[in-house]
Write a protein that holds these residues in place. Structure first.
Motif, PDB file in Angstrom:
ATOM      1  N   ALA A 258     -28.932 -66.218  -0.271  1.00  0.00           N
ATOM      2  CA  ALA A 258     -28.764 -65.904  -1.811  1.00  0.00           C
ATOM      3  C   ALA A 258     -29.824 -66.410  -2.727  1.00  0.00           C
ATOM      4  O   ALA A 258     -30.178 -65.651  -3.549  1.00  0.00           O
ATOM      5  CB  ALA A 258     -27.427 -66.918  -2.366  1.00  0.00           C
ATOM      6  N   LEU A 259     -30.676 -67.144  -2.289  1.00  0.00           N
ATOM      7  CA  LEU A 259     -32.004 -67.575  -3.284  1.00  0.00           C
ATOM      8  C   LEU A 259     -32.916 -66.441  -2.865  1.00  0.00           C
ATOM      9  O   LEU A 259     -33.520 -66.215  -3.918  1.00  0.00           O
ATOM     10  CB  LEU A 259     -32.288 -68.971  -2.554  1.00  0.00           C
ATOM     11  N   VAL A 260     -33.192 -66.053  -1.964  1.00  0.00           N
ATOM     12  CA  VAL A 260     -33.965 -64.798  -1.539  1.00  0.00           C
ATOM     13  C   VAL A 260     -33.541 -63.726  -2.121  1.00  0.00           C
ATOM     14  O   VAL A 260     -34.406 -63.125  -2.752  1.00  0.00           O
ATOM     15  CB  VAL A 260     -33.863 -64.608  -0.020  1.00  0.00           C
ATOM     16  N   LEU A 261     -32.252 -63.589  -2.334  1.00  0.00           N
ATOM     17  CA  LEU A 261     -31.759 -62.210  -2.983  1.00  0.00           C
ATOM     18  C   LEU A 261     -32.031 -62.428  -4.612  1.00  0.00           C
ATOM     19  O   LEU A 261     -32.560 -61.497  -5.006  1.00  0.00           O
ATOM     20  CB  LEU A 261     -30.201 -62.440  -3.007  1.00  0.00           C
ATOM     21  N   GLY A 278     -28.307 -47.203  -7.553  1.00  0.00           N
ATOM     22  CA  GLY A 278     -28.220 -47.234  -6.192  1.00  0.00           C
ATOM     23  C   GLY A 278     -28.667 -48.527  -5.653  1.00  0.00           C
ATOM     24  O   GLY A 278     -28.183 -49.356  -4.625  1.00  0.00           O
ATOM     25  N   VAL A 279     -29.974 -49.090  -6.123  1.00  0.00           N
ATOM     26  CA  VAL A 279     -30.384 -50.304  -6.024  1.00  0.00           C
ATOM     27  C   VAL A 279     -29.434 -51.287  -6.381  1.00  0.00           C
ATOM     28  O   VAL A 279     -29.161 -52.505  -5.549  1.00  0.00           O
ATOM     29  CB  VAL A 279     -31.792 -50.564  -6.567  1.00  0.00           C
ATOM     30  N   GLN A 280     -28.887 -51.272  -7.510  1.00  0.00           N
ATOM     31  CA  GLN A 280     -27.908 -52.324  -8.009  1.00  0.00           C
ATOM     32  C   GLN A 280     -26.799 -52.281  -7.110  1.00  0.00           C
ATOM     33  O   GLN A 280     -26.181 -53.409  -6.631  1.00  0.00           O
ATOM     34  CB  GLN A 280     -27.459 -52.042  -9.462  1.00  0.00           C
ATOM     35  N   GLU A 281     -26.205 -51.051  -6.583  1.00  0.00           N
ATOM     36  CA  GLU A 281     -25.099 -51.422  -5.625  1.00  0.00           C
ATOM     37  C   GLU A 281     -25.435 -51.991  -4.444  1.00  0.00           C
ATOM     38  O   GLU A 281     -24.658 -52.830  -3.578  1.00  0.00           O
ATOM     39  CB  GLU A 281     -24.665 -49.915  -5.298  1.00  0.00           C
ATOM     40  N   GLN A 282     -26.679 -51.816  -3.742  1.00  0.00           N
ATOM     41  CA  GLN A 282     -27.234 -52.750  -2.880  1.00  0.00           C
ATOM     42  C   GLN A 282     -27.207 -54.253  -3.110  1.00  0.00           C
ATOM     43  O   GLN A 282     -26.732 -54.918  -2.265  1.00  0.00           O
ATOM     44  CB  GLN A 282     -28.435 -52.337  -2.123  1.00  0.00           C
ATOM     45  N   PHE A 283     -27.476 -54.610  -4.330  1.00  0.00           N
ATOM     46  CA  PHE A 283     -27.646 -55.861  -4.669  1.00  0.00           C
ATOM     47  C   PHE A 283     -26.339 -56.420  -4.479  1.00  0.00           C
ATOM     48  O   PHE A 283     -26.114 -57.775  -4.276  1.00  0.00           O
ATOM     49  CB  PHE A 283     -28.283 -56.294  -5.880  1.00  0.00           C
ATOM     50  N   THR A 288     -22.102 -60.038  -2.611  1.00  0.00           N
ATOM     51  CA  THR A 288     -20.715 -60.183  -2.271  1.00  0.00           C
ATOM     52  C   THR A 288     -20.787 -60.833  -0.815  1.00  0.00           C
ATOM     53  O   THR A 288     -19.821 -61.779  -0.652  1.00  0.00           O
ATOM     54  CB  THR A 288     -19.795 -58.635  -2.193  1.00  0.00           C
ATOM     55  N   LEU A 289     -21.491 -60.444   0.104  1.00  0.00           N
ATOM     56  CA  LEU A 289     -21.473 -60.838   1.420  1.00  0.00           C
ATOM     57  C   LEU A 289     -22.011 -62.550   1.472  1.00  0.00           C
ATOM     58  O   LEU A 289     -21.315 -63.350   2.084  1.00  0.00           O
ATOM     59  CB  LEU A 289     -22.457 -59.959   2.436  1.00  0.00           C
ATOM     60  N   CYS A 290     -22.782 -62.861   0.715  1.00  0.00           N
ATOM     61  CA  CYS A 290     -23.203 -64.127   0.591  1.00  0.00           C
ATOM     62  C   CYS A 290     -21.931 -65.020  -0.047  1.00  0.00           C
ATOM     63  O   CYS A 290     -21.811 -66.129   0.550  1.00  0.00           O
ATOM     64  CB  CYS A 290     -24.660 -64.296  -0.532  1.00  0.00           C
ATOM     65  N   GLU A 291     -21.668 -64.584  -1.121  1.00  0.00           N
ATOM     66  CA  GLU A 291     -20.378 -65.177  -1.696  1.00  0.00           C
ATOM     67  C   GLU A 291     -19.061 -65.485  -0.717  1.00  0.00           C
ATOM     68  O   GLU A 291     -18.342 -66.372  -0.566  1.00  0.00           O
ATOM     69  CB  GLU A 291     -19.844 -64.829  -3.176  1.00  0.00           C
ATOM     70  N   ALA A 292     -19.045 -64.352  -0.017  1.00  0.00           N
ATOM     71  CA  ALA A 292     -17.790 -64.310   1.080  1.00  0.00           C
ATOM     72  C   ALA A 292     -18.012 -65.257   2.239  1.00  0.00           C
ATOM     73  O   ALA A 292     -17.075 -66.192   2.528  1.00  0.00           O
ATOM     74  CB  ALA A 292     -17.725 -62.878   1.382  1.00  0.00           C
ATOM     75  N   ALA A 293     -19.338 -65.426   2.608  1.00  0.00           N
ATOM     76  CA  ALA A 293     -19.732 -66.317   3.447  1.00  0.00           C
ATOM     77  C   ALA A 293     -19.505 -67.656   3.109  1.00  0.00           C
ATOM     78  O   ALA A 293     -18.889 -68.667   3.877  1.00  0.00           O
ATOM     79  CB  ALA A 293     -20.999 -65.998   3.800  1.00  0.00           C
ATOM     80  N   ALA A 327     -27.762 -58.309   5.591  1.00  0.00           N
ATOM     81  CA  ALA A 327     -27.566 -57.646   4.491  1.00  0.00           C
ATOM     82  C   ALA A 327     -28.899 -58.025   3.562  1.00  0.00           C
ATOM     83  O   ALA A 327     -29.451 -56.902   3.057  1.00  0.00           O
ATOM     84  CB  ALA A 327     -26.517 -57.880   3.762  1.00  0.00           C
ATOM     85  N   VAL A 328     -29.253 -59.298   3.171  1.00  0.00           N
ATOM     86  CA  VAL A 328     -30.289 -59.469   2.371  1.00  0.00           C
ATOM     87  C   VAL A 328     -31.715 -59.171   3.187  1.00  0.00           C
ATOM     88  O   VAL A 328     -32.647 -58.467   2.615  1.00  0.00           O
ATOM     89  CB  VAL A 328     -30.461 -60.901   1.978  1.00  0.00           C
ATOM     90  N   GLY A 329     -31.837 -59.239   4.567  1.00  0.00           N
ATOM     91  CA  GLY A 329     -33.029 -58.739   5.191  1.00  0.00           C
ATOM     92  C   GLY A 329     -33.230 -57.383   4.909  1.00  0.00           C
ATOM     93  O   GLY A 329     -34.379 -56.804   4.990  1.00  0.00           O
ATOM     94  N   ASP A 330     -32.088 -56.543   5.273  1.00  0.00           N
ATOM     95  CA  ASP A 330     -32.117 -55.158   5.326  1.00  0.00           C
ATOM     96  C   ASP A 330     -32.764 -54.697   3.887  1.00  0.00           C
ATOM     97  O   ASP A 330     -33.455 -53.952   3.706  1.00  0.00           O
ATOM     98  CB  ASP A 330     -31.006 -54.544   5.561  1.00  0.00           C
TER      99      ASP A 330
END
Length: 381
Positions: A258-261, A278-283, A288-293, A327-330
């Motif tokens: 999340a910090l890297v994001l 499109g970039v906003q959607e990726q972010f 969302t995945l960070c918060e779900a985790a 997801a953040v790495g990709d």
């Protein structure tokens, strides 16, 4: 469900953040790409954890009689989140205090507790984990490393692989087969192995993740006293099942992701690409995945805080953390392009971390299999 932090835990986080802002300065090189297990990283970690121990912040959740301060599991996890945001300056100590020490507290003899727990609580020793083998990576029940009783000793022969920190460790939390060759999980025992024992050889494995990140450990006629056995002979699987539940959430990787994001968002904003839908959607998906985790991990910590037995929720939380890191790495690769692979860049560090995310603490695929059987109730075959 109460989502707010307790006043004392929030105050502890604030105090901890202020301390880390002062303490982790230019000397701390982990975020600049220094690899796990490197000489610089190891020496820094030993000094740093000594300072944490002096402040009572290394093992706050341990019982007082074993060097802890009787604090809640939540305070320990506040520590974990803030440390992982900064690249985990405790080094392998996060493993020592999260599950190695508690395993010894629960299953160890009084002699083992007196000898092994105080050095962990003082931050004086490193441990590594001797689980995976060349032919038993994700299937620990098929491990072949053998321990044979010989009088008052055990004689060990075998090989471990992908062992992080083995090059710097003082001890290894080692699995070996003490039952018949075909005994599966019913014939496994845990040994607390000093790494300077004759017959132990460590060889480094070169790779992309970092200098000395992974090692092979060879055991040739290694003789251990029977007092090195943790718990009962052939009961190692039960010990491992419990401790792995702690290990799977012991590294809150979503906090770093999340910090890297946030850093990637700042980079994209400066480049003028953050306005792209499109970039906003990726972010948004990565966030969302960070918060779900984070929420799924908190469910596991809540169980621990209430002193419940570990449940399959740990598998779910672990899988979610892998998804967040990847997801953040990709995303870093997608928006930064080749710049994401520049050594010591923000994207490069996250990409390297995501490579190991699906392997450490049990492979991602194994977590999915366990989720399907133990949470979804699906058949094994």
């Amino acid at each position: 469900m109460e989502f707010a932090w307790r006043t004392e835990d929030a105050a502890f986080r604030s105090e901890l953040v202020d301390y880390l802002d002062t303490e982790l300065t230019g000397e701390w090189l982990r975020s600049d790409g220094t690899g796990l297990g490197s000489a610089v990283y190891t020496e820094f970690s030993k000094t740093f954890v000594g300072k944490l121990a002096a402040k009572g912040w290394l093992t706050p959740h341990w019982p007082q009689e074993y060097g802890g301060h009787g604090q809640s599991a939540w305070q320990h996890f506040v520590l974990g989140e803030e440390m992982w945001k900064r690249g985990e300056p405790r080094g392998p100590q996060y493993m020592n205090v999260n599950w190695v020490g508690p395993a010894i507290i629960k299953y160890g003899s009084e002699e083992q507790k007196r000898a092994l727990l105080p050095p962990i609580a003082r931050g004086e020793v490193f441990w590594c984990q001797g689980f995976s083998e060349p032919e038993a990576g994700t299937d620990l029940a098929s491990l072949k490393t053998r321990a044979v009783r010989d009088g008052d000793d055990y004689v060990l022969n075998g090989q471990k692989i992908w062992t992080s920190y083995a090059n710097a460790a003082d001890y290894c939390f080692l699995l070996a087969r003490t039952g018949a060759p075909a005994s599966g999980r019913d014939g496994i025992s845990v040994f607390l192995l000093p790494m300077d024992t004759p017959g132990v050889e460590v060889r480094r494995i070169d790779g992309l993740v970092g200098e000395h990140s992974f090692n092979e450990v060879f055991l040739t006629e290694v003789r251990l006293p029977h007092t090195a056995l943790l718990g009962e002979e052939n009961n190692g699987w039960n010990i491992v099942r419990r401790t792995l539940a702690y290990e799977r959430v012991g590294a809150p990787r979503y906090a770093r992701a999340a910090l890297v994001l946030d850093g990637l968002a700042a980079w994209a904003r400066n480049q003028g690409s953050l306005a792209d839908p499109g970039v906003q959607e990726q972010f948004g998906k990565a966030r969302t995945l960070c918060e779900a985790a984070r929420v799924l991990v908190y469910r596991v910590i809540d169980e621990r805080a209430k002193q419940k037995e570990p449940s399959p929720l740990a598998y779910q939380a672990r899988a979610a953390m892998v998804q967040a890191e990847r997801a953040v790495g990709d995303l870093a690769l997608d928006i930064m392009g080749s710049e994401a692979l520049v050594e010591r860049s923000l994207g490069d560090a996250q990409f390297r971390n995501s490579l190991g995310a699906g392997i450490a603490a049990g492979s991602y695929e194994v977590q999915l299999n366990l989720i399907s059987r133990l949470i979804l109730g699906m058949p094994k075959d």
